[in-house]
Design a protein around this motif. Structure first.
Motif, PDB file in Angstrom:
ATOM      1  N   LYS A 293       0.654  -1.095   0.077  1.00  0.00           N
ATOM      2  CA  LYS A 293      -0.070  -0.119  -0.177  1.00  0.00           C
ATOM      3  C   LYS A 293       0.861   1.172   0.237  1.00  0.00           C
ATOM      4  O   LYS A 293       1.069   1.823   0.990  1.00  0.00           O
TER       5      LYS A 293
ATOM      6  N   ASN B 196     -22.933  -5.778   5.773  1.00  0.00           N
ATOM      7  CA  ASN B 196     -21.927  -6.531   4.809  1.00  0.00           C
ATOM      8  C   ASN B 196     -22.418  -8.029   4.903  1.00  0.00           C
ATOM      9  O   ASN B 196     -21.464  -8.827   5.606  1.00  0.00           O
TER      10      ASN B 196
ATOM     11  N   GLY C   7     -15.119   2.618   8.211  1.00  0.00           N
ATOM     12  CA  GLY C   7     -14.534   2.365   7.018  1.00  0.00           C
ATOM     13  C   GLY C   7     -14.649   1.237   6.602  1.00  0.00           C
ATOM     14  O   GLY C   7     -14.481   0.906   5.178  1.00  0.00           O
ATOM     15  N   CYS C   8     -14.409   0.243   7.225  1.00  0.00           N
ATOM     16  CA  CYS C   8     -14.373  -1.282   6.859  1.00  0.00           C
ATOM     17  C   CYS C   8     -15.701  -1.479   6.211  1.00  0.00           C
ATOM     18  O   CYS C   8     -15.715  -2.084   5.352  1.00  0.00           O
TER      19      CYS C   8
ATOM     20  N   SER D  38     -18.057   0.519   5.164  1.00  0.00           N
ATOM     21  CA  SER D  38     -18.326   1.139   3.594  1.00  0.00           C
ATOM     22  C   SER D  38     -17.574   0.660   2.484  1.00  0.00           C
ATOM     23  O   SER D  38     -17.813   0.465   1.336  1.00  0.00           O
ATOM     24  N   CYS D  39     -16.001   0.558   2.770  1.00  0.00           N
ATOM     25  CA  CYS D  39     -15.146   0.054   1.737  1.00  0.00           C
ATOM     26  C   CYS D  39     -15.610  -1.468   1.246  1.00  0.00           C
ATOM     27  O   CYS D  39     -15.674  -1.583  -0.040  1.00  0.00           O
ATOM     28  N   HIS D  40     -16.007  -2.471   2.150  1.00  0.00           N
ATOM     29  CA  HIS D  40     -16.206  -3.612   1.600  1.00  0.00           C
ATOM     30  C   HIS D  40     -17.636  -3.720   0.908  1.00  0.00           C
ATOM     31  O   HIS D  40     -17.990  -4.617   0.193  1.00  0.00           O
TER      32      HIS D  40
ATOM     33  N   GLN E 101     -19.174  -1.040  -0.543  1.00  0.00           N
ATOM     34  CA  GLN E 101     -19.295  -0.488  -1.914  1.00  0.00           C
ATOM     35  C   GLN E 101     -18.334  -1.227  -3.074  1.00  0.00           C
ATOM     36  O   GLN E 101     -18.699  -1.291  -4.261  1.00  0.00           O
ATOM     37  N   ALA E 102     -17.429  -1.716  -2.607  1.00  0.00           N
ATOM     38  CA  ALA E 102     -16.594  -2.448  -3.318  1.00  0.00           C
ATOM     39  C   ALA E 102     -16.676  -3.612  -3.903  1.00  0.00           C
ATOM     40  O   ALA E 102     -16.574  -4.380  -5.005  1.00  0.00           O
TER      41      ALA E 102
ATOM     42  N   TYR F  92     -18.191  -9.583  -0.091  1.00  0.00           N
ATOM     43  CA  TYR F  92     -17.491  -8.357   0.808  1.00  0.00           C
ATOM     44  C   TYR F  92     -16.071  -8.732   1.051  1.00  0.00           C
ATOM     45  O   TYR F  92     -15.643  -8.215   2.247  1.00  0.00           O
TER      46      TYR F  92
END
Length: 134
Positions: A4, A86, A107-108, A110-112, A114-115, A121
């Motif tokens: 990252k 999720n 953040g966990c 929403s990221c999982h 949405q993506a 998930y």
């Protein structure tokens, strides 16, 4: 391992052996799946840029700085509204010493959500299972 560079960390990813053995391409991951992500700082040069090994991968410092866990169990997540849920996954964050961190996990979720809703998930494990076949 996942580099990252934007965060100057290297993520070490782990899954429990039972879940890995039971995972099948295109299917949701089994209940009892536990994913662990251990973050380490990248070793930096004098200008603050991550140092790379001969394969072009970032070199991680030895100490873990944060641990995140994602676990799937039957019925988990039922208390969340659809915009946040999720599937049947929950998340937790831990300090390097193993103590649970009382931090917001928005953040966990929403990221999982949405993506990767179509990939149960998850990110790296789903991709690995698809590439592995079976």
């Amino acid at each position: 391992m996942v580099d990252k560079p934007e965060r100057r960390i290297v993520r070490f990813l782990y899954v429990n052996a039972e879940a890995l053995a039971a995972a099948r391409p295109g299917e949701p991951l089994p209940y009892g799946t536990v994913l662990v992500m251990a973050d380490r700082r990248a070793r930096l040069d004098a200008d603050g840029n991550p140092l790379l090994d001969r394969d072009g991968r970032m070199i991680a410092e030895p100490e873990v700085i944060a641990i995140s866990v994602q676990r799937k169990e039957r019925g988990w997540g039922e208390g969340y509204p659809p915009a946040r849920r999720n599937g049947e996954w929950e998340y937790a964050s831990f300090a390097a010493d193993g103590k649970r961190r009382e931090v917001r996990l928005d953040g966990c979720f929403s990221c999982h959500l949405q993506a990767r809703s179509a990939q149960d998930y998850t990110f790296v494990l789903w991709d690995y299972v698809q590439a592995r076949g079976q």
